[in-house]
Write an enzyme that holds these catalytic residues in place. Structure first.
Site, PDB file in Angstrom:
ATOM      1  N   ILE A 118     -14.084  20.752  13.472  1.00  0.00           N
ATOM      2  CA  ILE A 118     -14.272  19.997  14.708  1.00  0.00           C
ATOM      3  C   ILE A 118     -13.497  18.704  14.534  1.00  0.00           C
ATOM      4  CG2 ILE A 118     -16.470  19.038  13.879  1.00  0.00           C
ATOM      5  CD1 ILE A 118     -17.329  18.864  16.862  1.00  0.00           C
TER       6      ILE A 118
ATOM      7  N   GLU B 205     -19.941  21.781   7.347  1.00  0.00           N
ATOM      8  CA  GLU B 205     -19.658  20.881   6.228  1.00  0.00           C
ATOM      9  C   GLU B 205     -19.010  19.639   6.799  1.00  0.00           C
ATOM     10  OE1 GLU B 205     -17.226  23.705   4.376  1.00  0.00           O
ATOM     11  OE2 GLU B 205     -18.826  24.534   3.146  1.00  0.00           O
TER      12      GLU B 205
ATOM     13  N   ASN C  59     -18.078  10.355   6.243  1.00  0.00           N
ATOM     14  CA  ASN C  59     -17.902  10.377   7.687  1.00  0.00           C
ATOM     15  C   ASN C  59     -19.241  10.045   8.352  1.00  0.00           C
ATOM     16  OD1 ASN C  59     -17.315  10.873  10.377  1.00  0.00           O
ATOM     17  ND2 ASN C  59     -16.166  12.749   9.964  1.00  0.00           N
TER      18      ASN C  59
ATOM     19  N   TYR D 205     -24.674  14.666  13.797  1.00  0.00           N
ATOM     20  CA  TYR D 205     -25.295  15.926  13.401  1.00  0.00           C
ATOM     21  C   TYR D 205     -26.797  15.757  13.189  1.00  0.00           C
ATOM     22  CZ  TYR D 205     -20.429  17.256  12.698  1.00  0.00           C
ATOM     23  OH  TYR D 205     -19.090  17.501  12.876  1.00  0.00           O
TER      24      TYR D 205
END
Length: 167
Positions: free
Chosen positions: A90, A124, A129, A136
């Site tokens: 992504i 993953e 990040n 998430y």
């Protein structure tokens, strides 16, 4: 979507091989080891794979009936097997980060997977990040493991990947 316009419309459509060049260009903005058009087409051709592309539709800025080009913002590639799925990649382009594009992509993925009866999604993410990890977690993902030195960086040491899951 520009830095001055945080409310620009974001549309999400199926990522098909016709958009492989756009996706490859976006992938280069987010990863040191990026995928080219052929690799993206190969991934989309795998049974159970699908992708989504986020963009801002072209607008008639001058009022003369001439639409500007659509602006690609980001994309996601997903692989499903039976009732499980994994995010292959992504990416959100630099100009569109922190404006809800990643969330729009992920929400569309989750909706699609729910309709398909998929009840487990894995991904993953680089442990540094922070923005992606926060997104998430907001979407219900939890850390279930770590891959040591998984991501290579052109400049600097390798970075661990967090393995995250959403049930």
């Amino acid at each position: 979507m520009t830095a001055q316009d945080d409310t620009a419309q974001v549309d999400v459509i199926a990522l098909t091989p016709a958009f492989a060049a756009v996706a490859a260009a976006l992938h280069q903005t987010g990863f040191d080891e990026c995928w080219d058009e052929n690799a993206l087409c190969d991934l989309l051709a795998v049974p159970g794979a699908f992708g989504l592309l986020a963009f801002t539709p072209g607008l008639d800025q001058q009022g003369d009936g001439v639409l500007e080009d659509d602006i690609p913002l980001g994309f996601v590639l997903v692989q499903t097997v039976l009732d499980e799925a994994e995010i292959n990649t992504i990416v959100v382009g630099p100009q569109a980060r922190r404006r809800g594009v990643g969330q729009a992509l992920m929400e569309n993925v989750l909706l699609y997977l729910q309709k398909q009866g998929v009840n487990r999604l894995l991904l993953e993410v680089a442990c540094d990040n922070e923005a992606a990890i926060a997104l998430y977690r907001k979407l219900g993902f939890a850390e279930i493991g770590r891959r040591r030195e998984y991501y290579r960086r052109k400049a600097g040491p390798r970075v661990d990947a967090l393995v995250m899951e959403r049930l």
